[in-house]
Design an enzyme around this catalytic site. Structure first.
Site, mmCIF file in Angstrom:
data_model
loop_
_atom_site.group_PDB
_atom_site.id
_atom_site.type_symbol
_atom_site.label_atom_id
_atom_site.label_comp_id
_atom_site.label_asym_id
_atom_site.label_seq_id
_atom_site.Cartn_x
_atom_site.Cartn_y
_atom_site.Cartn_z
ATOM 1 N N ASP A 10 1.149 -1.150 0.002
ATOM 2 C CA ASP A 10 0.091 -0.023 -0.012
ATOM 3 C C ASP A 10 0.838 1.183 -0.079
ATOM 4 O OD1 ASP A 10 -2.138 1.734 0.051
ATOM 5 O OD2 ASP A 10 -2.866 1.109 1.936
ATOM 6 N N GLU A 104 -2.811 0.152 -4.403
ATOM 7 C CA GLU A 104 -2.851 -0.955 -3.444
ATOM 8 C C GLU A 104 -2.822 -2.323 -4.336
ATOM 9 O OE1 GLU A 104 -5.599 -1.143 0.022
ATOM 10 O OE2 GLU A 104 -6.234 0.631 -0.744
#
Length: 406
Positions: A10, A104
Site C-alpha cells: 500500500d 494498492e
C-alpha cells in the site's frame, strides 16, 4: 493455484508521493493534492496531516490551518504511470499480482524469501527498499496467510512500515485493532458488532460464525474465516468482466442551471461510450442517478430496444430521464450507468439488426484516438467552460483500466 502467504503493498500518501517523484521541491514540506475544481483537498502528506488538514477539507480551511503548505492539482495520467511502474516491479518479485487499485496491490509472497535470499522480515524490508529506489514512492507492506490479515497488517504499519502477521503474534495484533479497521466493515456494521460486544478484530474472530453470518451476511463470514488465517478470496491476476459500467461524478459544484446539468449529462455520455468501446460491450439498459450533496436524489432506468453503444441511442434514453428528475434541488453529482452488458462479438443479430454505432460515432472515435481524447466533443458541453480550459478534466481515476476497484 493457492499460496500460503499473501502480501499487501500500500503506497503511503500516493498522490503526494507521485508529485514528489517529479518535483523534489515538494519533499519534506506540507503538501496537498486538490481535486479538479481546485476547491478540496483529496490527498495530503503526513506533514500536512499533522496540522489537522483532512481529506475533503476546502482549500480555504486548509490554508488557515497551514498557511505555508503547497497545493497542486491532481494529475491521474501521471499517477497511472507511477502505479504501473510499481505493478511491473512487483510482477518481477512475485508470480501472481492483483492490481487491486491505483495504490494498492495484493501479491503471492511465497517466493519473497527465495527472491531476496533473506528471512521473511528482511525480505519484506528489501522489497520496500527496492520500491523506494526504483519507483520512488514509500510503501507499507503486510504479509499474512490471508488477504484480510495482510491488508490489516499494512494499514497498521503505516507509514513506511512492514508487518508480518503469523501464528505467534496474531492474537496480540488482532486485540490491538478496532473492528472498524477491517476492510469491509462500515460504520453501520461496526455498530451492529459493538451492540454484540464485538469491539476488536480478535473479538470478531472469536465470535460465533453463524452470528457473524446473521449480522453481516456471507461477506462477514468470509472475513471471519480470513481473520482465522483461512484464505477465502484468492489473488486475481486479471479483472473479471464488468457487470455494469458507470461514468459521472461531480458537476463542478452545486447547480440548478439546466444548461450545465444537461451539459454534464452529455459529457458523461461521451465518457461512457468511450468505456463501452474500450471493453467491447454494448448496454441493454441505461440508468441515470442524480445526487444532491452526495445523497442519491433520483434514479431512472430505461431499457434499450437493442444493445447499443451509440451516442444517439443513449442520449435519447438519458434526456427523458433527466427531464423527469426533480427540478427543485441543487444537483451536485450525476452518474450514467450502462447495465446488462453484452459482448459485441457474442450478440445474436437478426435480419433487421442495425449497427449499434453510427458512422458518426465511428468517425468521432477514430479522430479522438488519433488527435487526443475529447479532440471532438458535443457542442452541448460548451457551457462547461472549465473542462475546456483545464486538461486535468480529461482523465479520471476510473479511466485507469485493469484495476479491481476504484
Amino acid at each position: 493455484m493457492g499460496t500460503t502467504l499473501i502480501g499487501h503493498i500500500d503506497s503511503d500518501c500516493f498522490y503526494v508521493s507521485c508529485e514528489r517523484v517529479r518535483s523534489y521541491t515538494l519533499r519534506g514540506v506540507p503538501c496537498g493534492v486538490l481535486g479538479n475544481q481546485g476547491a478540496c483537498v483529496i490527498a495530503k502528506s503526513y506533514e500536512l496531516k499533522s496540522y489537522g488538514v483532512k481529506t475533503g477539507h476546502p482549500i480555504w480551511e486548509a490554508k488557515k490551518l497551514c498557511p505555508h503548505a503547497v497545493f497542486v492539482k491532481r494529475d491521474f495520467r501521471w499517477y497511472e504511470v507511477i502505479s504501473r511502474r510499481l505493478l511491473d516491479l512487483l510482477k518481477m518479485v512475485s508470480p501472481r499480482v492483483e492490481y487491486y487499485s491505483i495504490d494498492e496491490m495484493f501479491f503471492d509472497a511465497g517466493e519473497l524469501q527465495r527472491y531476496f535470499q533473506l528471512p521473511l522480515q528482511e525480505a519484506t524490508r528489501a522489497l520496500q527498499t527496492l520500491v523506494q529506489d526504483e519507483v520512488g514512492v514509500p510503501v507499507s507492506i503486510g504479509i499474512a496467510p490471508s488477504r484480510a490479515l495482510a491488508k490489516l497488517g499494512s494499514d497498521a504499519a503505516k507509514p513506511f512500515g512492514v508487518r508480518i502477521v503469523d501464528r505467534e503474534n496474531c492474537e496480540a495484533f488482532l486485540r490491538s485493532q478496532p473492528v472498524g479497521e477491517l476492510c469491509g466493515i462500515g460504520r453501520r456494521s461496526e455498530r451492529k458488532l459493538q451492540d454484540r460486544n464485538i469491539h476488536t478484530c480478535w473479538d470478531f474472530r472469536q465470535a460465533d460464525r453463524l452470528l457473524i453470518r446473521d449480522l453481516l451476511t456471507i461477506k462477514g463470514e468470509a472475513l471471519w474465516w480470513e481473520l482465522r488465517g483461512d484464505s477465502v478470496t484468492p489473488i486475481q491476476t486479471s479483472r473479471p468482466p464488468h457487470k455494469a459500467i458507470a461514468r459521472g461524478g461531480s458537476c463542478g459544484g452545486k447547480t440548478s442551471d439546466p444548461e450545465r446539468i444537461r451539459a454534464w449529462a452529455v459529457r458523461n455520455i461521451e465518457r461512457l461510450i468511450e468505456a463501452l468501446d474500450h471493453h467491447r460491450v454494448y448496454a441493454r439498459h441505461i440508468s441515470l442517478q442524480i445526487d444532491a450533496n452526495k445523497t442519491a436524489l433520483w434514479l431512472g432506468r430505461t431499457p434499450l430496444a437493442v444493445p447499443s453503444a451509440s451516442f444517439r441511442t443513449i442520449y435519447d434514453a438519458v434526456m427523458p430521464m433527466l427531464a423527469a428528475a426533480p427540478q427543485d434541488h441543487l444537483v451536485s453529482h450525476m452518474h450514467i450507468i450502462a447495465e446488462n452488458l453484452v459482448w459485441r462479438d457474442r450478440i445474436q443479430k437478426s435480419l433487421f439488426f442495425e449497427d449499434a454505432q453510427s458512422p458518426l460515432d465511428q468517425i468521432k472515435r477514430n479522430i479522438n484516438q488519433k488527435l487526443g481524447r475529447f479532440a471532438i466533443r458535443s457542442a452541448e458541453t460548451l457551457p462547461l467552460h472549465e473542462i475546456y480550459h483545464d486538461t486535468t478534466h480529461n482523465y479520471d481515476i476510473c479511466d485507469i483500466s485493469g484495476k479491481m476497484c476504484f
